[in-house]
Write an enzyme that holds these catalytic residues in place. Sequence first.
Site, PDB file in Angstrom:
ATOM      1  N   ASP B 139     128.387  98.812 -15.786  1.00 55.17           N
ATOM      2  CA  ASP B 139     128.520 100.272 -15.806  1.00 55.17           C
ATOM      3  C   ASP B 139     127.220 100.932 -16.256  1.00 55.17           C
ATOM      4  OD1 ASP B 139     131.065 100.098 -14.881  1.00 55.17           O
ATOM      5  OD2 ASP B 139     131.979 100.130 -16.883  1.00 55.17           O
ATOM      6  N   CYS B 140     126.560 100.307 -17.229  1.00 60.48           N
ATOM      7  CA  CYS B 140     125.311 100.905 -17.723  1.00 60.48           C
ATOM      8  C   CYS B 140     124.110 100.507 -16.874  1.00 60.48           C
ATOM      9  CB  CYS B 140     125.102 100.539 -19.185  1.00 60.48           C
ATOM     10  SG  CYS B 140     125.470  98.822 -19.586  1.00 60.48           S
ATOM     11  N   TYR B 141     124.212  99.352 -16.184  1.00 59.75           N
ATOM     12  CA  TYR B 141     123.108  98.873 -15.346  1.00 59.75           C
ATOM     13  C   TYR B 141     123.646  98.563 -13.949  1.00 59.75           C
ATOM     14  CZ  TYR B 141     120.541  98.211 -19.724  1.00 59.75           C
ATOM     15  OH  TYR B 141     119.913  98.392 -20.919  1.00 59.75           O
TER      16      TYR B 141
END
Lengths: 140, 404
Positions: B139-141
């Site tokens: 989700d963050c990357y």
Amino acid sequence: MKNRVVCYFSAAQSEQPIIYQLIKDYDLVVNILKADINPQKEGYLVVELEGKREKYKSGVEYLKSLGIHVEPLSETVVWSEEICIQCGACPSFCPTQALDLDRETMMVSFDNSKCVICGMCLDCCPTRAIKLYFEVREAV
Amino acid sequence: MAYQKTYEEINEKIKRGEAVVVTAEEVIDIVAEQGLEKAAREIDVVTTGTFGPMCSSGAFLNFGHSRPRIKMSKVWLNGVEAYAGIAAVDAYLGAAQLPENDPENKVYPGRFSYGGGHVIHDLLEGKEIRLEAIGYGTDCYPNKKVDTVIKLEDLNEAILFNPRNAYQNYNCAVNLSDRTIYTYMGIVKPNLGNASYSTSGQLSPLLNDPYYKTIGVGTRIFLGGGIGYVAWNGTQHHPNVLRGENGVPKVGAGTLAVIGDLKQMDPNWLVGLSYIGYGATMAVGIGIPIPILDEEILSYAAVKDEDIYCPIVDYSEGYPYGKSIDLGFANFKDLKSGKITINGKEVISTPQSSIYRARRIADTLKEWIKVGRFELTKPVASLPSADANIEFKSIPERNPNGNR
Ligand code: SF4
Ligand code: SF4
């Protein structure tokens, strides 16, 4: 006998299946060392030919009969001073002192005129500063 | 020990441009002529140098983020994998790493024309390097793939960090078998055909400070043409070994882990190497200044090649299979002359470490100090020395299933 030769082709000659013929009809072992063949222009082929003396001779005659120019191969060893890191390893492998280590300065130098192109030094250089070149003249 | 100097006093002289600096070769004659006491008053710093293959080398790189961001799980630079098991866009490129699909020794002896050390050299030359990376997406990357071209200047950080460099002494490799062998000591010819040695002898950093009295954690050094530091002792640091009367180890002993900003280094002093039949590696240039704090330290720094010995080791059976075959020791004066005698036979000696370049490093460091560009640092912690109780361990042979 075994010999290294350079064969110079014209554009048309490069269509001929010469390697096949040399192997099949003349019973020669053909080892291609370098090639620059292109159907649109002249090219050359550096080959090692090995076989019975008579077969070798007639094989070369066959090439000449096709109009291919056959010359003995001349090779040259080139030492690149810019790439060399002066590790000092190669003179240990050179039988003629063409590659020589000055014990005062601890610098290696190369004297082409002493080189007998034995190839002993080629593998020992970790920077690949020593290279063997085939001398092939500009296509005829 | 009458006369003593401090780091601060020496640095004051360096700042004033008055420091007396000589190389580890020049110091030998000076001590012979003037004697230890006078020379110790006179000389402030002795500079050392070494330039040779050091496989345990590499660089931490931070590439910056892509848009969208990526957590790189695998990274390749010109096809050479860098270890990416650290934060998102960090990786460690090892000098001995080979490209994917390198033929290795499948056609023996392999050529090993390119590897991690060559990539580091190419980065320093300012060349463009292909960067490929993959990630699994989070989700963050969210990004899963990067394929681009980078240069050294594009990186946020490039930190050379070599876990084992500057080995204090090393084996002299010979071959007792009847076939040529291809090793990290180069080509070793059969039947004692040659004897391959490394280290710069009387110029080598740790041979001039055999008990690590001045070289320790935090010591500022010449590294790869720039400035670096000793980070720690190196891996396989094993100081409690056989030593001569002069204190110099007669076998491989201490090692250094070194660190520095790759961006201020120079491609001349970090060079990718290809050892036929063995692999790729990198030649690293290191120079370490030794502050002459007292006569004892000077007496170590004045060590001569003829008083430094290294063990002659068979690399056909002895080294690879751990068999002990006693072939004695060789001294560096003989090794550098081009011939040594083993069991009564004259054998050609083959260097792997460049004396010419080691001299240039010692000279460069001398100049830097003389002009006030380089001050000395007092170690913040000492390295374990000969009185340490370090055991040189091997991999234990145990059954992973637990039933012994
Ligand atoms: S090819 Fe042979 S003679 Fe020429 S430099 Fe190399 S080792 Fe010496
Ligand atoms: S082996 Fe290669 S790098 Fe070493 S001195 Fe010879 S040419 Fe130079």
